[in-house]
Design a protein around this motif. Structure first.
Motif, PDB file in Angstrom:
ATOM      1  N   ASN A  52       0.811  -1.211   0.000  1.00  0.00           N
ATOM      2  CA  ASN A  52       0.000   0.000   0.000  1.00  0.00           C
ATOM      3  C   ASN A  52       0.855   1.276   0.000  1.00  0.00           C
ATOM      4  O   ASN A  52       0.465   2.298   0.533  1.00  0.00           O
ATOM      5  N   MET A  53       2.023   1.171  -0.605  1.00  0.00           N
ATOM      6  CA  MET A  53       2.913   2.316  -0.820  1.00  0.00           C
ATOM      7  C   MET A  53       2.978   2.546  -2.329  1.00  0.00           C
ATOM      8  O   MET A  53       2.686   1.636  -3.116  1.00  0.00           O
ATOM      9  N   ALA A  54       3.381   3.742  -2.741  1.00  0.00           N
ATOM     10  CA  ALA A  54       3.483   4.030  -4.181  1.00  0.00           C
ATOM     11  C   ALA A  54       4.395   3.008  -4.854  1.00  0.00           C
ATOM     12  O   ALA A  54       5.485   2.706  -4.367  1.00  0.00           O
ATOM     13  N   HIS A  55       3.937   2.465  -5.958  1.00  0.00           N
ATOM     14  CA  HIS A  55       4.717   1.503  -6.722  1.00  0.00           C
ATOM     15  C   HIS A  55       5.892   2.232  -7.381  1.00  0.00           C
ATOM     16  O   HIS A  55       5.730   3.332  -7.908  1.00  0.00           O
ATOM     17  N   GLY A  56       7.072   1.612  -7.348  1.00  0.00           N
ATOM     18  CA  GLY A  56       8.255   2.220  -7.958  1.00  0.00           C
ATOM     19  C   GLY A  56       8.065   2.535  -9.423  1.00  0.00           C
ATOM     20  O   GLY A  56       8.590   3.524  -9.934  1.00  0.00           O
ATOM     21  N   GLY A  57       7.285   1.714 -10.112  1.00  0.00           N
ATOM     22  CA  GLY A  57       7.030   1.960 -11.536  1.00  0.00           C
ATOM     23  C   GLY A  57       6.198   3.211 -11.766  1.00  0.00           C
ATOM     24  O   GLY A  57       6.415   3.947 -12.735  1.00  0.00           O
ATOM     25  N   ALA A  58       5.243   3.472 -10.876  1.00  0.00           N
ATOM     26  CA  ALA A  58       4.435   4.697 -10.993  1.00  0.00           C
ATOM     27  C   ALA A  58       5.319   5.927 -10.756  1.00  0.00           C
ATOM     28  O   ALA A  58       5.206   6.928 -11.459  1.00  0.00           O
ATOM     29  N   LEU A  59       6.210   5.833  -9.766  1.00  0.00           N
ATOM     30  CA  LEU A  59       7.127   6.947  -9.480  1.00  0.00           C
ATOM     31  C   LEU A  59       8.101   7.146 -10.635  1.00  0.00           C
ATOM     32  O   LEU A  59       8.390   8.287 -11.030  1.00  0.00           O
ATOM     33  N   ALA A  60       8.613   6.053 -11.206  1.00  0.00           N
ATOM     34  CA  ALA A  60       9.519   6.142 -12.353  1.00  0.00           C
ATOM     35  C   ALA A  60       8.807   6.768 -13.551  1.00  0.00           C
ATOM     36  O   ALA A  60       9.385   7.588 -14.267  1.00  0.00           O
ATOM     37  N   SER A  61       7.547   6.413 -13.750  1.00  0.00           N
ATOM     38  CA  SER A  61       6.776   6.987 -14.857  1.00  0.00           C
ATOM     39  C   SER A  61       6.579   8.483 -14.684  1.00  0.00           C
ATOM     40  O   SER A  61       6.683   9.251 -15.645  1.00  0.00           O
ATOM     41  N   LEU A  62       6.297   8.900 -13.461  1.00  0.00           N
ATOM     42  CA  LEU A  62       6.139  10.331 -13.182  1.00  0.00           C
ATOM     43  C   LEU A  62       7.447  11.073 -13.437  1.00  0.00           C
ATOM     44  O   LEU A  62       7.463  12.119 -14.095  1.00  0.00           O
ATOM     45  N   ALA A  63       8.555  10.542 -12.954  1.00  0.00           N
ATOM     46  CA  ALA A  63       9.862  11.180 -13.157  1.00  0.00           C
ATOM     47  C   ALA A  63      10.215  11.234 -14.640  1.00  0.00           C
ATOM     48  O   ALA A  63      10.651  12.274 -15.155  1.00  0.00           O
ATOM     49  N   ASP A  64      10.022  10.126 -15.352  1.00  0.00           N
ATOM     50  CA  ASP A  64      10.335  10.058 -16.781  1.00  0.00           C
ATOM     51  C   ASP A  64       9.501  11.058 -17.569  1.00  0.00           C
ATOM     52  O   ASP A  64      10.010  11.761 -18.452  1.00  0.00           O
ATOM     53  N   THR A  65       8.234  11.158 -17.233  1.00  0.00           N
ATOM     54  CA  THR A  65       7.347  12.092 -17.925  1.00  0.00           C
ATOM     55  C   THR A  65       7.764  13.534 -17.661  1.00  0.00           C
ATOM     56  O   THR A  65       7.801  14.358 -18.576  1.00  0.00           O
ATOM     57  N   ALA A  66       8.106  13.847 -16.414  1.00  0.00           N
ATOM     58  CA  ALA A  66       8.535  15.210 -16.078  1.00  0.00           C
ATOM     59  C   ALA A  66       9.818  15.577 -16.826  1.00  0.00           C
ATOM     60  O   ALA A  66       9.927  16.686 -17.383  1.00  0.00           O
ATOM     61  N   MET A  67      10.778  14.662 -16.865  1.00  0.00           N
ATOM     62  CA  MET A  67      12.031  14.955 -17.569  1.00  0.00           C
ATOM     63  C   MET A  67      11.816  15.049 -19.079  1.00  0.00           C
ATOM     64  O   MET A  67      12.361  15.948 -19.734  1.00  0.00           O
ATOM     65  N   GLY A  68      11.014  14.148 -19.631  1.00  0.00           N
ATOM     66  CA  GLY A  68      10.717  14.202 -21.066  1.00  0.00           C
ATOM     67  C   GLY A  68      10.000  15.475 -21.456  1.00  0.00           C
ATOM     68  O   GLY A  68      10.278  16.069 -22.504  1.00  0.00           O
ATOM     69  N   MET A  69       9.077  15.918 -20.597  1.00  0.00           N
ATOM     70  CA  MET A  69       8.372  17.176 -20.874  1.00  0.00           C
ATOM     71  C   MET A  69       9.304  18.374 -20.772  1.00  0.00           C
ATOM     72  O   MET A  69       9.171  19.327 -21.531  1.00  0.00           O
ATOM     73  N   ALA A  70      10.251  18.336 -19.827  1.00  0.00           N
ATOM     74  CA  ALA A  70      11.231  19.428 -19.722  1.00  0.00           C
ATOM     75  C   ALA A  70      12.002  19.544 -21.033  1.00  0.00           C
ATOM     76  O   ALA A  70      12.253  20.653 -21.522  1.00  0.00           O
ATOM     77  N   CYS A  71      12.343  18.409 -21.627  1.00  0.00           N
ATOM     78  CA  CYS A  71      13.003  18.414 -22.938  1.00  0.00           C
ATOM     79  C   CYS A  71      12.071  18.958 -24.017  1.00  0.00           C
ATOM     80  O   CYS A  71      12.473  19.766 -24.861  1.00  0.00           O
ATOM     81  N   ALA A  72      10.815  18.526 -23.986  1.00  0.00           N
ATOM     82  CA  ALA A  72       9.835  18.926 -25.002  1.00  0.00           C
ATOM     83  C   ALA A  72       9.573  20.431 -25.003  1.00  0.00           C
ATOM     84  O   ALA A  72       9.208  20.989 -26.036  1.00  0.00           O
ATOM     85  N   THR A  73       9.783  21.095 -23.867  1.00  0.00           N
ATOM     86  CA  THR A  73       9.546  22.541 -23.817  1.00  0.00           C
ATOM     87  C   THR A  73      10.511  23.318 -24.705  1.00  0.00           C
ATOM     88  O   THR A  73      10.297  24.497 -24.954  1.00  0.00           O
ATOM     89  N   THR A  74      11.565  22.663 -25.180  1.00  0.00           N
ATOM     90  CA  THR A  74      12.493  23.311 -26.111  1.00  0.00           C
ATOM     91  C   THR A  74      12.042  23.134 -27.558  1.00  0.00           C
ATOM     92  O   THR A  74      12.696  23.621 -28.470  1.00  0.00           O
ATOM     93  N   GLY A  75      10.956  22.375 -27.755  1.00  0.00           N
ATOM     94  CA  GLY A  75      10.452  22.123 -29.099  1.00  0.00           C
ATOM     95  C   GLY A  75      10.955  20.824 -29.702  1.00  0.00           C
ATOM     96  O   GLY A  75      10.658  20.520 -30.847  1.00  0.00           O
ATOM     97  N   LYS A  76      11.711  20.050 -28.924  1.00  0.00           N
ATOM     98  CA  LYS A  76      12.271  18.802 -29.435  1.00  0.00           C
ATOM     99  C   LYS A  76      11.482  17.597 -28.938  1.00  0.00           C
ATOM    100  O   LYS A  76      11.100  17.539 -27.780  1.00  0.00           O
ATOM    101  N   LYS A  77      11.275  16.637 -29.844  1.00  0.00           N
ATOM    102  CA  LYS A  77      10.672  15.354 -29.485  1.00  0.00           C
ATOM    103  C   LYS A  77      11.797  14.430 -29.038  1.00  0.00           C
ATOM    104  O   LYS A  77      12.847  14.376 -29.689  1.00  0.00           O
ATOM    105  N   VAL A  78      11.582  13.717 -27.932  1.00  0.00           N
ATOM    106  CA  VAL A  78      12.631  12.849 -27.400  1.00  0.00           C
ATOM    107  C   VAL A  78      12.075  11.491 -26.972  1.00  0.00           C
ATOM    108  O   VAL A  78      10.879  11.354 -26.729  1.00  0.00           O
ATOM    109  N   VAL A  79      12.970  10.525 -26.885  1.00  0.00           N
ATOM    110  CA  VAL A  79      12.689   9.231 -26.275  1.00  0.00           C
ATOM    111  C   VAL A  79      13.786   8.964 -25.245  1.00  0.00           C
ATOM    112  O   VAL A  79      14.915   9.425 -25.397  1.00  0.00           O
ATOM    113  N   THR A  80      13.450   8.229 -24.216  1.00  0.00           N
ATOM    114  CA  THR A  80      14.393   7.960 -23.130  1.00  0.00           C
ATOM    115  C   THR A  80      15.416   6.914 -23.558  1.00  0.00           C
ATOM    116  O   THR A  80      15.057   5.839 -24.022  1.00  0.00           O
ATOM    117  N   LEU A  81      16.697   7.256 -23.394  1.00  0.00           N
ATOM    118  CA  LEU A  81      17.787   6.313 -23.656  1.00  0.00           C
ATOM    119  C   LEU A  81      18.213   5.594 -22.380  1.00  0.00           C
ATOM    120  O   LEU A  81      18.485   4.399 -22.388  1.00  0.00           O
TER     121      LEU A  81
END
Length: 139
Positions: A52-81
């Motif tokens: 009943n604690m946050a699943h690590g995968g949900a937290l990883a998804s939130l972090a990945d989305t936040a970082m990917g969006m930070a990249c997207a704010t420059t106008g670039k499309k990215v995928v996680t390496l």
């Protein structure tokens, strides 16, 4: 309307219709060039593991989305390496946690970003860093 304003509107629209973002109930709180703040609830019937604690995968998804969006704010499309996460403290069910994604390298073919996830008391929950590959541009 400036190009940056158009990009912002496009990103809000794009993420509003993203099925995975909607499944996890992520919301854009702030969006600026090279930075983003997202919120996500931690709900017992959606985001938790068998303890009943946050699943690590949900937290990883939130972090990945936040970082990917930070990249997207420059106008670039990215995928996680590559992505590295440090889980600092367990995350109990709560109304919302906040992820701040920040761009730290804006290269031609790769980008690097960091994310911090905190609770409402501003306690650090997760620290992440990722490298992204640039696949194209928006607009």
């Amino acid at each position: 309307m400036t190009k940056q304003e158009q990009l912002k509107m496009h990103l809000y629209e794009l993420y509003a219709h993203n099925p995975f973002v909607n499944l996890l109930q992520m919301k854009i709180e702030e969006l600026g060039e090279g930075t983003v703040k997202l919120s996500m609830p931690v709900l017992a019937d959606k985001h938790t593991n068998l303890y009943n604690m946050a699943h690590g995968g949900a937290l990883a998804s939130l972090a990945d989305t936040a970082m990917g969006m930070a990249c997207a704010t420059t106008g670039k499309k990215v995928v996680t390496l590559d992505m590295n996460l440090n889980y600092i403290r367990g995350v109990e069910c709560q109304e919302a946690i906040i992820a701040t994604g920040t761009l730290i390298h804006n290269g031609r073919s790769t980008m690097v970003a960091e994310a911090e996830i905190v609770n409402s008391s501003r306690n650090l929950l997760v620290k992440a860093r990722a490298t992204f590959f640039v696949t194209g541009t928006f607009l």
